[in-house]
Write a protein that holds these residues in place. Structure first.
Motif, short mmCIF file in Angstrom:
data_model
loop_
_atom_site.label_atom_id
_atom_site.label_comp_id
_atom_site.label_asym_id
_atom_site.label_seq_id
_atom_site.Cartn_x
_atom_site.Cartn_y
_atom_site.Cartn_z
N PRO A 25 -0.26 16.98 -1.55
CA PRO A 25 0.14 16.93 -2.98
C PRO A 25 0.44 15.50 -3.46
O PRO A 25 1.59 15.16 -3.74
N ILE A 26 -0.60 14.68 -3.58
CA ILE A 26 -0.41 13.28 -3.99
C ILE A 26 -0.09 13.23 -5.48
O ILE A 26 -0.74 13.89 -6.29
N ASP A 27 0.93 12.46 -5.84
CA ASP A 27 1.32 12.33 -7.25
C ASP A 27 1.79 10.90 -7.53
O ASP A 27 2.95 10.56 -7.34
N LEU A 28 0.86 10.08 -8.00
CA LEU A 28 1.18 8.66 -8.22
C LEU A 28 2.08 8.44 -9.42
O LEU A 28 2.56 7.32 -9.63
N SER A 29 2.32 9.50 -10.21
CA SER A 29 3.19 9.31 -11.38
C SER A 29 4.66 9.21 -10.97
O SER A 29 5.50 8.77 -11.74
N ILE A 30 4.99 9.62 -9.74
CA ILE A 30 6.35 9.45 -9.22
C ILE A 30 6.44 8.05 -8.64
O ILE A 30 5.64 7.68 -7.77
N ARG A 31 7.41 7.27 -9.14
CA ARG A 31 7.51 5.88 -8.67
C ARG A 31 8.92 5.59 -8.16
O ARG A 31 9.78 5.13 -8.90
N PRO A 32 9.17 5.88 -6.90
CA PRO A 32 10.51 5.68 -6.37
C PRO A 32 10.90 4.20 -6.34
O PRO A 32 10.03 3.32 -6.29
N GLU A 33 12.21 3.96 -6.42
CA GLU A 33 12.73 2.60 -6.29
C GLU A 33 12.99 2.35 -4.81
O GLU A 33 13.76 3.07 -4.18
N VAL A 34 12.32 1.34 -4.28
CA VAL A 34 12.38 1.10 -2.83
C VAL A 34 13.15 -0.19 -2.56
O VAL A 34 12.82 -1.24 -3.10
N THR A 35 14.19 -0.09 -1.74
CA THR A 35 14.94 -1.28 -1.32
C THR A 35 14.78 -1.43 0.18
O THR A 35 14.99 -0.48 0.95
N ALA A 36 14.39 -2.63 0.60
CA ALA A 36 14.11 -2.88 2.03
C ALA A 36 15.28 -3.62 2.67
O ALA A 36 15.93 -4.45 2.03
N PHE A 37 15.52 -3.32 3.94
CA PHE A 37 16.54 -3.99 4.74
C PHE A 37 15.87 -4.48 6.01
O PHE A 37 15.40 -3.67 6.81
N PHE A 38 15.83 -5.79 6.19
CA PHE A 38 15.12 -6.35 7.36
C PHE A 38 16.10 -6.65 8.48
O PHE A 38 17.12 -7.32 8.26
N ASP A 39 15.83 -6.14 9.67
CA ASP A 39 16.65 -6.43 10.85
C ASP A 39 15.94 -7.49 11.68
O ASP A 39 14.91 -7.21 12.29
N ILE A 97 -5.26 6.14 10.82
CA ILE A 97 -5.32 5.03 9.86
C ILE A 97 -6.36 5.32 8.77
O ILE A 97 -6.12 5.06 7.59
N ARG A 98 -7.49 5.89 9.16
CA ARG A 98 -8.50 6.25 8.14
C ARG A 98 -7.90 7.22 7.13
O ARG A 98 -8.22 7.20 5.95
N LYS A 99 -7.02 8.10 7.62
CA LYS A 99 -6.34 9.06 6.74
C LYS A 99 -5.42 8.32 5.75
O LYS A 99 -5.45 8.61 4.55
N VAL A 100 -4.65 7.38 6.26
CA VAL A 100 -3.76 6.61 5.38
C VAL A 100 -4.60 5.84 4.36
O VAL A 100 -4.27 5.78 3.17
N LEU A 101 -5.72 5.28 4.82
CA LEU A 101 -6.55 4.46 3.93
C LEU A 101 -7.42 5.30 2.99
O LEU A 101 -8.10 4.76 2.12
N ALA A 102 -7.36 6.63 3.17
CA ALA A 102 -8.03 7.53 2.21
C ALA A 102 -7.11 7.85 1.03
O ALA A 102 -7.54 8.45 0.04
N LEU A 103 -5.84 7.45 1.14
CA LEU A 103 -4.92 7.61 0.00
C LEU A 103 -5.42 6.72 -1.15
O LEU A 103 -6.22 5.80 -0.93
N PRO A 104 -4.95 6.96 -2.38
CA PRO A 104 -5.45 6.16 -3.51
C PRO A 104 -5.23 4.65 -3.29
O PRO A 104 -4.22 4.25 -2.70
N ASP A 105 -6.18 3.85 -3.77
CA ASP A 105 -6.13 2.39 -3.60
C ASP A 105 -4.80 1.78 -4.02
O ASP A 105 -4.33 0.81 -3.44
N ALA A 106 -4.21 2.34 -5.07
CA ALA A 106 -2.99 1.74 -5.63
C ALA A 106 -1.73 2.14 -4.88
O ALA A 106 -0.64 1.63 -5.17
N MET A 107 -1.85 3.05 -3.92
CA MET A 107 -0.67 3.50 -3.17
C MET A 107 0.02 2.31 -2.53
O MET A 107 -0.62 1.50 -1.85
#
Ligand SMILES: [Fe+2]
Length: 303
Positions: free
Chosen positions: A13-27, A205-215
């Motif tokens: 169920p891919i839905d690019l209209s949902i745009r979560p706010e992502v905060t990264a923490f680098f260790d 990886i081919r599966k991940v790269l089959a997701l939409p280009d803008a993902m």
């Protein structure tokens, strides 16, 4: 291998209209990136791949990394709904139970964690008290399973190869790939741990790269190849165009040959021994022995 690697992702169920706010923490000790993924429409969030600190030579555990995540959650008035592990990590310890006890959230991982528990249960001779049924986690995701983070619907996608239980978590237009991919100039993660498989990794990886280009794609690790600054975010389009190991045009056999040869040159991760013992328990330390103390084992000539 009979699995068809022509990636079919039409059931997700891919839905690019949902745009979560992502905060990264680098260790910087383990080059791990943890994430807080927030629903833009509510205070709900998920924490992905948190880190518990270890001074391994001293056998000392601490929680500064997890406390940074907890502080952010409190400061922004967020509510953690999920603590997601993309896989049982071999290079850092999960802080999910510590965060859960402190501030809440349900702990989720791929259902195939039971295979990893079985495999490493033997290697570490864990005995009968160690459950190999995934019961240390609140939710075992199967391929395609959906879950809610506030108003967002996320789903988990089986992407084995680095480990058998690896999953990619897709939350709207953001996918958290774990160690299935690195940044384009970093290539891919190793596939030589017990239960790993380079051929399976290629297909995942081919599966991940089959997701939409803008993902948007978010990595679990970055090592700053060539001395560049640490980066963790890219897109499907960029990976397809430029990944040094698996850009479009690299065949499965070419990848498998490269990955297999390269893995033979790699040393074991510095923290694999404590990481595995703790992460197969969902981030819990081993039970105390009869002295009341907790110990980690070092299996000799087993890894
Ligand atoms: Fe990993």
């Amino acid at each position: 291998m009979t699995q068809d690697f022509t990636a079919d992702i039409s059931a997700y169920p891919i839905d690019l209209s949902i745009r979560p706010e992502v905060t990264a923490f680098f260790d910087k000790e383990t080059n791990t990136i943890s994430y807080i993924v927030k629903d833009p429409a509510s205070p709900a969030c998920a924490v992905i791949d948190s880190v518990m600190d270890i001074d391994y030579p001293a056998g000392r555990i601490s929680h500064a990394s997890a406390d940074r995540i907890i502080a952010f959650v409190r400061e922004h008035g967020l509510g953690i709904e999920w603590l997601i592990e993309t896989h049982a990590h071999a290079d850092h310890l999960s802080a999910a139970p510590y965060i859960q006890e402190t501030i809440g959230g349900r702990l989720g991982i791929g259902a195939k964690i039971t295979l990893v528990q079985e495999e490493f249960g033997k290697i570490f001779n864990e005995g009968t008290r160690f459950q190999r049924d995934g019961s240390q986690f609140d939710r075992l995701f199967k391929d395609g399973d959906s879950y809610a983070i506030g108003t967002m619907t996320a789903f988990a996608m089986d992407t084995p190869g680095h480990t058998p239980a690896c999953m990619t978590h897709v939350i709207g237009d953001a996918a958290f790939v774990g160690d299935t991919l690195f940044m384009p100039d970093g290539g891919t993660a190793r596939a030589d741990f017990p239960g790993g498989c380079a051929r399976q990794l290629y297909r995942s990886i081919r599966k991940v790269l089959a997701l939409p280009d803008a993902m948007r794609l978010f990595m679990c690790h970055d090592y700053g190849p060539g001395g560049r600054e640490i980066r963790w975010e890219t897109t499907v389009a960029e990976e397809k165009a430029a990944n040094i190991h698996v850009r479009d045009g690299v065949s499965e056999d070419e990848f498998v040959a490269m990955r297999t040869a390269r893995d033979k040159t790699l040393e074991m991760p510095k923290l694999i021994i404590p990481s595995i013992q703790i992460n197969i328990r969902g981030g819990q330390l081993p039970e105390p022995d009869e002295s009341g103390k907790r110990f980690l084992k070092v299996p000799v000539n087993e890894l």
